[in-house]
Write a protein that holds these residues in place. Structure first.
Motif, PDB file in Angstrom:
ATOM      1  N   GLN A   1      59.049  27.951  41.021  1.00  0.00           N
ATOM      2  CA  GLN A   1      58.403  27.757  39.724  1.00  0.00           C
ATOM      3  C   GLN A   1      56.908  27.485  39.885  1.00  0.00           C
ATOM      4  N   ASN A   2      56.530  26.762  40.918  1.00  0.00           N
ATOM      5  CA  ASN A   2      55.112  26.488  41.148  1.00  0.00           C
ATOM      6  C   ASN A   2      54.382  27.677  41.752  1.00  0.00           C
ATOM      7  N   THR A   3      55.103  28.580  42.379  1.00  0.00           N
ATOM      8  CA  THR A   3      54.512  29.757  43.012  1.00  0.00           C
ATOM      9  C   THR A   3      54.291  30.895  42.019  1.00  0.00           C
ATOM     10  N   ARG A   4      55.204  31.069  41.066  1.00  0.00           N
ATOM     11  CA  ARG A   4      55.106  32.170  40.104  1.00  0.00           C
ATOM     12  C   ARG A   4      53.903  31.967  39.195  1.00  0.00           C
ATOM     13  N   GLU A   5      53.127  33.013  39.072  1.00  0.00           N
ATOM     14  CA  GLU A   5      51.986  32.988  38.166  1.00  0.00           C
ATOM     15  C   GLU A   5      51.735  34.409  37.669  1.00  0.00           C
ATOM     16  N   SER A   6      50.971  34.533  36.626  1.00  0.00           N
ATOM     17  CA  SER A   6      50.654  35.857  36.101  1.00  0.00           C
ATOM     18  C   SER A   6      49.684  36.557  37.043  1.00  0.00           C
ATOM     19  N   CYS A   7      50.077  37.742  37.488  1.00  0.00           N
ATOM     20  CA  CYS A   7      49.267  38.535  38.414  1.00  0.00           C
ATOM     21  C   CYS A   7      48.566  39.636  37.618  1.00  0.00           C
ATOM     22  N   ARG A   8      47.258  39.761  37.825  1.00  0.00           N
ATOM     23  CA  ARG A   8      46.491  40.777  37.110  1.00  0.00           C
ATOM     24  C   ARG A   8      45.726  41.704  38.048  1.00  0.00           C
ATOM     25  N   ALA A   9      45.970  41.560  39.345  1.00  0.00           N
ATOM     26  CA  ALA A   9      45.318  42.429  40.339  1.00  0.00           C
ATOM     27  C   ALA A   9      46.373  42.862  41.346  1.00  0.00           C
ATOM     28  N   TYR A  10      46.642  44.167  41.344  1.00  0.00           N
ATOM     29  CA  TYR A  10      47.719  44.705  42.168  1.00  0.00           C
ATOM     30  C   TYR A  10      47.197  45.643  43.245  1.00  0.00           C
ATOM     31  N   SER A  11      47.926  45.694  44.340  1.00  0.00           N
ATOM     32  CA  SER A  11      47.675  46.681  45.382  1.00  0.00           C
ATOM     33  C   SER A  11      48.157  48.031  44.845  1.00  0.00           C
ATOM     34  N   SER A  12      47.704  49.112  45.429  1.00  0.00           N
ATOM     35  CA  SER A  12      48.123  50.447  44.982  1.00  0.00           C
ATOM     36  C   SER A  12      49.497  50.819  45.538  1.00  0.00           C
ATOM     37  N   ARG A  13      50.049  49.964  46.361  1.00  0.00           N
ATOM     38  CA  ARG A  13      51.368  50.211  46.969  1.00  0.00           C
ATOM     39  C   ARG A  13      52.443  50.305  45.887  1.00  0.00           C
ATOM     40  N   PRO A  14      53.200  51.400  45.859  1.00  0.00           N
ATOM     41  CA  PRO A  14      54.249  51.530  44.833  1.00  0.00           C
ATOM     42  C   PRO A  14      55.391  50.547  45.088  1.00  0.00           C
ATOM     43  N   VAL A  15      56.050  50.159  44.022  1.00  0.00           N
ATOM     44  CA  VAL A  15      57.219  49.282  44.132  1.00  0.00           C
ATOM     45  C   VAL A  15      58.443  50.181  44.260  1.00  0.00           C
ATOM     46  N   PRO A  16      59.215  50.038  45.338  1.00  0.00           N
ATOM     47  CA  PRO A  16      60.415  50.872  45.482  1.00  0.00           C
ATOM     48  C   PRO A  16      61.379  50.680  44.307  1.00  0.00           C
ATOM     49  N   ARG A  17      61.985  51.774  43.890  1.00  0.00           N
ATOM     50  CA  ARG A  17      62.916  51.708  42.758  1.00  0.00           C
ATOM     51  C   ARG A  17      64.072  50.758  43.027  1.00  0.00           C
ATOM     52  N   GLU A  18      64.461  50.605  44.281  1.00  0.00           N
ATOM     53  CA  GLU A  18      65.538  49.665  44.608  1.00  0.00           C
ATOM     54  C   GLU A  18      65.144  48.244  44.185  1.00  0.00           C
ATOM     55  N   GLN A  19      63.878  47.899  44.381  1.00  0.00           N
ATOM     56  CA  GLN A  19      63.409  46.573  43.982  1.00  0.00           C
ATOM     57  C   GLN A  19      63.324  46.457  42.462  1.00  0.00           C
ATOM     58  N   LEU A  20      62.856  47.497  41.802  1.00  0.00           N
ATOM     59  CA  LEU A  20      62.799  47.485  40.342  1.00  0.00           C
ATOM     60  C   LEU A  20      64.204  47.373  39.744  1.00  0.00           C
ATOM     61  N   ASP A  21      65.148  48.122  40.323  1.00  0.00           N
ATOM     62  CA  ASP A  21      66.539  48.033  39.874  1.00  0.00           C
ATOM     63  C   ASP A  21      67.092  46.631  40.078  1.00  0.00           C
ATOM     64  N   ARG A  22      66.751  46.013  41.197  1.00  0.00           N
ATOM     65  CA  ARG A  22      67.218  44.654  41.491  1.00  0.00           C
ATOM     66  C   ARG A  22      66.676  43.671  40.449  1.00  0.00           C
ATOM     67  N   LEU A  23      65.422  43.829  40.049  1.00  0.00           N
ATOM     68  CA  LEU A  23      64.846  42.947  39.029  1.00  0.00           C
ATOM     69  C   LEU A  23      65.602  43.063  37.708  1.00  0.00           C
ATOM     70  N   VAL A  24      65.907  44.281  37.313  1.00  0.00           N
ATOM     71  CA  VAL A  24      66.650  44.484  36.068  1.00  0.00           C
ATOM     72  C   VAL A  24      68.072  43.944  36.212  1.00  0.00           C
ATOM     73  N   GLU A  25      68.654  44.114  37.385  1.00  0.00           N
ATOM     74  CA  GLU A  25      69.997  43.574  37.623  1.00  0.00           C
ATOM     75  C   GLU A  25      70.008  42.051  37.450  1.00  0.00           C
ATOM     76  N   VAL A  26      69.013  41.384  38.011  1.00  0.00           N
ATOM     77  CA  VAL A  26      68.915  39.922  37.869  1.00  0.00           C
ATOM     78  C   VAL A  26      68.739  39.554  36.395  1.00  0.00           C
ATOM     79  N   ALA A  27      67.840  40.242  35.698  1.00  0.00           N
ATOM     80  CA  ALA A  27      67.585  39.944  34.285  1.00  0.00           C
ATOM     81  C   ALA A  27      68.845  40.138  33.450  1.00  0.00           C
ATOM     82  N   HIS A  28      69.582  41.156  33.763  1.00  0.00           N
ATOM     83  CA  HIS A  28      70.773  41.486  32.964  1.00  0.00           C
ATOM     84  C   HIS A  28      71.915  40.514  33.214  1.00  0.00           C
TER      85      HIS A  28
END
Length: 181
Positions: free
Chosen positions: A7-34
């Motif tokens: 909770q203390n580590t999470r913050e709003s990020c507004r500067a990103y690297s150009s490295r793409p996020v693998p779809r497996e990770q994006l799917d995992r985020l949605v899985e957790v949210a769901h």
């Protein structure tokens, strides 16, 4: 990661690297949210992962609501997760007294927060965006008119590794009381 550290580590990020996020990770985020709780287990959400250049460009344009934008750095975001509100199928007594959507936005908020905490644990940055043009967002992503967009979450690897900023919050005595206001 221990929850308080997370909770203390999470913050709003507004500067990103150009490295793409693998779809497996994006799917995992949605899985957790769901897996988040929801009133009457209605799960009143639909998640749209946006990671292709053409779709991202349309989404970034939709983030501008006649000059008001919460994401002027949107062109540099590797991926977005758009959360739309679905019809909530709640128990008949709840529906009769409160309608179907009373808890939907709260449920979406819990799902979004779970997603953001999971992203932090995975080394990803996120930022929740609530300002956008409803009309342009629906057109850009082919969202049915009767499904409101509630939140857009940016997702990517932070451009720089840095210690989290110190969280500035109101004093606890200002936001907490016991037994009455």
């Amino acid at each position: 990661m221990e929850f308080e550290v997370l909770q203390n580590t999470r913050e709003s990020c507004r500067a990103y690297s150009s490295r793409p996020v693998p779809r497996e990770q994006l799917d995992r985020l949605v899985e957790v949210a769901h897996l988040s709780p929801s009133g009457c287990n209605a799960q009143p959400w639909h998640f749209i992962i946006v990671d292709e250049p053409e779709a991202k460009a349309k989404l970034v344009d939709a983030l501008d609501d006649e000059g008001l934008t919460g994401c002027p750095w949107g062109d540099a975001v590797p991926a977005f997760i758009v959360i739309c509100e679905e019809y909530a199928n709640v128990m008949p007594g709840v529906k009769e007294r409160y309608g179907t959507q009373r808890f939907a936005q709260m449920d979406i908020g819990m799902a979004a927060m779970g997603l953001c905490y999971a992203a932090t644990e995975m080394g990803l940055g996120t930022c929740m965006i609530g300002t956008f043009s409803d009309r342009k967002m629906h057109e850009a992503l082919g969202i049915p008119e009767e499904r409101p967009v509630r939140l857009v979450i940016t997702v990517g690897f932070p451009a720089q590794e840095a210690a989290p900023r110190k969280k500035v919050r109101k004093p606890l005595d200002e936001v907490r009381t016991y037994n009455h206001w």
